[in-house]
Design a protein around this motif. Structure first.
Motif, mmCIF file in Angstrom:
data_model
loop_
_atom_site.group_PDB
_atom_site.id
_atom_site.type_symbol
_atom_site.label_atom_id
_atom_site.label_comp_id
_atom_site.label_asym_id
_atom_site.label_seq_id
_atom_site.Cartn_x
_atom_site.Cartn_y
_atom_site.Cartn_z
ATOM 1 N N ARG A 100 -5.925 17.329 -89.792
ATOM 2 C CA ARG A 100 -4.518 17.745 -89.753
ATOM 3 C C ARG A 100 -3.820 17.196 -88.507
ATOM 4 O O ARG A 100 -2.649 16.795 -88.564
ATOM 5 C CB ARG A 100 -4.424 19.274 -89.778
ATOM 6 N N ILE A 101 -4.541 17.145 -87.388
ATOM 7 C CA ILE A 101 -3.948 16.654 -86.145
ATOM 8 C C ILE A 101 -3.906 15.127 -86.112
ATOM 9 O O ILE A 101 -2.898 14.527 -85.736
ATOM 10 C CB ILE A 101 -4.732 17.189 -84.931
ATOM 11 N N ILE A 102 -4.980 14.482 -86.523
ATOM 12 C CA ILE A 102 -5.098 13.020 -86.394
ATOM 13 C C ILE A 102 -4.489 12.286 -87.586
ATOM 14 O O ILE A 102 -3.774 11.294 -87.422
ATOM 15 C CB ILE A 102 -6.571 12.609 -86.219
ATOM 16 N N TRP A 103 -4.760 12.768 -88.794
ATOM 17 C CA TRP A 103 -4.258 12.101 -89.998
ATOM 18 C C TRP A 103 -2.919 12.660 -90.470
ATOM 19 O O TRP A 103 -2.231 12.029 -91.262
ATOM 20 C CB TRP A 103 -5.265 12.224 -91.141
ATOM 21 N N GLY A 104 -2.602 13.866 -90.053
ATOM 22 C CA GLY A 104 -1.392 14.518 -90.530
ATOM 23 C C GLY A 104 -1.574 15.244 -91.846
ATOM 24 O O GLY A 104 -0.605 15.735 -92.427
ATOM 25 N N ILE A 105 -2.811 15.334 -92.339
ATOM 26 C CA ILE A 105 -3.108 16.044 -93.586
ATOM 27 C C ILE A 105 -4.384 16.862 -93.398
ATOM 28 O O ILE A 105 -5.250 16.518 -92.594
ATOM 29 C CB ILE A 105 -3.297 15.067 -94.767
ATOM 30 N N TRP A 106 -4.478 17.943 -94.170
ATOM 31 C CA TRP A 106 -5.656 18.793 -94.070
ATOM 32 C C TRP A 106 -6.860 18.202 -94.820
ATOM 33 O O TRP A 106 -8.000 18.456 -94.457
ATOM 34 C CB TRP A 106 -5.356 20.180 -94.643
ATOM 35 N N TRP A 107 -6.576 17.429 -95.855
ATOM 36 C CA TRP A 107 -7.670 16.975 -96.716
ATOM 37 C C TRP A 107 -7.302 15.657 -97.377
ATOM 38 O O TRP A 107 -6.138 15.412 -97.699
ATOM 39 C CB TRP A 107 -7.940 18.021 -97.797
ATOM 40 N N THR A 108 -8.298 14.799 -97.569
ATOM 41 C CA THR A 108 -8.131 13.584 -98.358
ATOM 42 C C THR A 108 -9.392 13.397 -99.187
ATOM 43 O O THR A 108 -10.504 13.702 -98.727
ATOM 44 C CB THR A 108 -7.900 12.360 -97.459
ATOM 45 N N TRP A 109 -9.222 12.921 -100.404
ATOM 46 C CA TRP A 109 -10.355 12.847 -101.324
ATOM 47 C C TRP A 109 -11.120 11.531 -101.161
ATOM 48 O O TRP A 109 -11.280 10.772 -102.105
ATOM 49 C CB TRP A 109 -9.870 13.017 -102.757
ATOM 50 N N ASP A 110 -11.595 11.284 -99.951
ATOM 51 C CA ASP A 110 -12.431 10.103 -99.793
ATOM 52 C C ASP A 110 -13.890 10.477 -100.040
ATOM 53 O O ASP A 110 -14.225 11.636 -100.278
ATOM 54 C CB ASP A 110 -12.215 9.447 -98.427
ATOM 55 N N ALA A 111 -14.768 9.473 -100.005
ATOM 56 C CA ALA A 111 -16.152 9.683 -100.428
ATOM 57 C C ALA A 111 -16.880 10.702 -99.554
ATOM 58 O O ALA A 111 -17.630 11.549 -100.062
ATOM 59 C CB ALA A 111 -16.903 8.348 -100.425
ATOM 60 N N PHE A 149 -32.385 19.529 -107.360
ATOM 61 C CA PHE A 149 -31.286 18.761 -107.946
ATOM 62 C C PHE A 149 -30.109 18.669 -106.974
ATOM 63 O O PHE A 149 -29.515 17.594 -106.793
ATOM 64 C CB PHE A 149 -30.837 19.418 -109.253
ATOM 65 N N ALA A 150 -29.757 19.783 -106.326
ATOM 66 C CA ALA A 150 -28.630 19.804 -105.397
ATOM 67 C C ALA A 150 -28.873 18.876 -104.211
ATOM 68 O O ALA A 150 -27.933 18.266 -103.679
ATOM 69 C CB ALA A 150 -28.378 21.228 -104.908
ATOM 70 N N PHE A 151 -30.126 18.733 -103.804
ATOM 71 C CA PHE A 151 -30.441 17.896 -102.644
ATOM 72 C C PHE A 151 -30.104 16.426 -102.895
ATOM 73 O O PHE A 151 -29.924 15.659 -101.935
ATOM 74 C CB PHE A 151 -31.922 18.023 -102.276
ATOM 75 N N ALA A 152 -29.986 16.026 -104.155
ATOM 76 C CA ALA A 152 -29.652 14.632 -104.464
ATOM 77 C C ALA A 152 -28.316 14.227 -103.866
ATOM 78 O O ALA A 152 -28.071 13.033 -103.615
ATOM 79 C CB ALA A 152 -29.643 14.428 -105.979
ATOM 80 N N ASP A 153 -27.444 15.220 -103.614
ATOM 81 C CA ASP A 153 -26.133 14.897 -103.038
ATOM 82 C C ASP A 153 -26.198 14.696 -101.530
ATOM 83 O O ASP A 153 -25.280 14.105 -100.949
ATOM 84 C CB ASP A 153 -25.137 16.021 -103.363
ATOM 85 N N VAL A 154 -27.251 15.151 -100.885
ATOM 86 C CA VAL A 154 -27.340 15.060 -99.424
ATOM 87 C C VAL A 154 -27.344 13.607 -98.939
ATOM 88 O O VAL A 154 -26.584 13.260 -98.016
ATOM 89 C CB VAL A 154 -28.571 15.839 -98.907
ATOM 90 N N PRO A 155 -28.167 12.706 -99.509
ATOM 91 C CA PRO A 155 -28.083 11.299 -99.070
ATOM 92 C C PRO A 155 -26.706 10.687 -99.309
ATOM 93 O O PRO A 155 -26.266 9.830 -98.534
ATOM 94 C CB PRO A 155 -29.161 10.605 -99.918
ATOM 95 N N ILE A 156 -26.029 11.120 -100.369
ATOM 96 C CA ILE A 156 -24.685 10.603 -100.632
ATOM 97 C C ILE A 156 -23.741 11.024 -99.513
ATOM 98 O O ILE A 156 -22.923 10.230 -99.042
ATOM 99 C CB ILE A 156 -24.173 11.097 -101.999
ATOM 100 N N VAL A 157 -23.851 12.282 -99.081
ATOM 101 C CA VAL A 157 -23.016 12.762 -97.975
ATOM 102 C C VAL A 157 -23.290 11.948 -96.713
ATOM 103 O O VAL A 157 -22.368 11.504 -96.022
ATOM 104 C CB VAL A 157 -23.274 14.254 -97.702
ATOM 105 N N ILE A 158 -24.559 11.730 -96.431
ATOM 106 C CA ILE A 158 -24.938 11.062 -95.185
ATOM 107 C C ILE A 158 -24.504 9.597 -95.171
ATOM 108 O O ILE A 158 -23.949 9.099 -94.181
ATOM 109 C CB ILE A 158 -26.462 11.166 -94.967
ATOM 110 N N PHE A 159 -24.733 8.883 -96.277
ATOM 111 C CA PHE A 159 -24.517 7.433 -96.286
ATOM 112 C C PHE A 159 -23.204 7.015 -96.932
ATOM 113 O O PHE A 159 -22.936 5.806 -97.032
ATOM 114 C CB PHE A 159 -25.677 6.739 -97.007
ATOM 115 N N SER A 160 -22.390 7.967 -97.364
ATOM 116 C CA SER A 160 -21.154 7.619 -98.070
ATOM 117 C C SER A 160 -20.238 6.735 -97.233
ATOM 118 O O SER A 160 -19.601 5.820 -97.760
ATOM 119 C CB SER A 160 -20.408 8.894 -98.487
ATOM 120 N N ILE A 161 -20.166 6.978 -95.931
ATOM 121 C CA ILE A 161 -19.265 6.180 -95.095
ATOM 122 C C ILE A 161 -19.802 4.780 -94.832
ATOM 123 O O ILE A 161 -19.085 3.930 -94.294
ATOM 124 C CB ILE A 161 -18.952 6.893 -93.759
ATOM 125 N N LYS A 162 -21.068 4.537 -95.205
ATOM 126 C CA LYS A 162 -21.618 3.193 -95.114
ATOM 127 C C LYS A 162 -21.564 2.485 -96.466
ATOM 128 O O LYS A 162 -21.480 1.257 -96.516
ATOM 129 C CB LYS A 162 -23.071 3.237 -94.610
#
Length: 225
Positions: A100-111, A149-162
């Motif tokens: 909110r301070i840096i981007w001017g928005i509370w949320w953006t739907w990026d990866a 099954f839920a843990f499958a999303d953890v690597p996506i969270v970690i490496f999404s910005i790469k």
């Protein structure tokens, strides 16, 4: 023994947190481009790492339950999942404040943000699923499968910005950047403090889960007779 461990780790975590809060707000200068809001990173990143570590622990304990059928592992899974979910919520909230301070928005739907939110929803769904199943063995088995099954999303969270171009900043260390040694030390110590806090909370929650299981067992026995 467990109570002594809880008090000991809790005391260390409290001392580290007090030291880190003093350093963050009283000693470290403002960042050149972000100003004082950059300080939220000392909580945002450690909370994320702690949450991912909790997810890793529950992945292991869920797999251990499926292999051994020991309800002890199921109790650890639910206790650590609840704590990890709280830290992931703290990560999402602090990230939104920073955005909110840096981007001017509370949320953006990026990866990165979207995958983190999905991760939170998955583990919240795990806890909701447990409440819908009364029989302990079936609850533990189905919950363990869902947790894996839920843990499958953890690597996506970690490496999404790469893996994808995201609005979320690239990590300092992965991206080849640098950080002031004083800031680095404070960030590491705060990470240690939050991990210790997560351990303490998990031990407390585990004890509550064990007591609840004993009560449920006695209740089922009373109904049987």
């Amino acid at each position: 023994m467990r109570e002594k461990l809880i008090y000991g780790l809790g005391a260390i975590a409290a001392v580290l947190l007090a030291r880190d809060l003093y350093s963050i707000f009283m000693q470290l200068p403002d960042e050149a481009s972000q100003g004082m809001i950059y300080r939220i990173i000392f909580f945002h990143v450690p909370a994320a790492i702690t949450a991912m570590l909790c997810a890793g622990v529950t992945f292991v304990t869920s797999a251990a339950y499926l292999l051994t059928k020991s309800l002890r592992y199921d109790a650890i899974s639910v206790a650590v999942t609840e704590v990890g979910l709280a830290f992931l919520a703290a990560n999402l909230v602090t990230g939104s404040i920073w955005g909110r301070i840096i981007w001017g928005i509370w949320w953006t739907w990026d990866a990165r943000l979207t995958s983190a939110l999905v991760c939170w929803l998955l583990y919240a769904g795990y806890l909701m699923l447990r409440r819908a199943i009364e029989e302990p063995t079936a609850r533990a088995r189905i919950s363990a499968v869902f947790n894996i099954f839920a843990f499958a999303d953890v690597p996506i969270v970690i490496f999404s910005i790469k893996w994808w171009r995201t609005q979320h900043p690239q990590p300092v260390f992965w991206g080849g950047g640098s950080i002031d040694p004083a800031m680095y030390l404070t960030a590491v110590l705060n990470l240690v403090a939050l991990i210790l806090l997560a351990v303490v909370l998990s031990l407390i929650r585990l004890r509550q889960e064990e007591v609840q299981r004993e009560i449920d067992s006695l209740r089922r026995y009373a109904h049987a007779i």
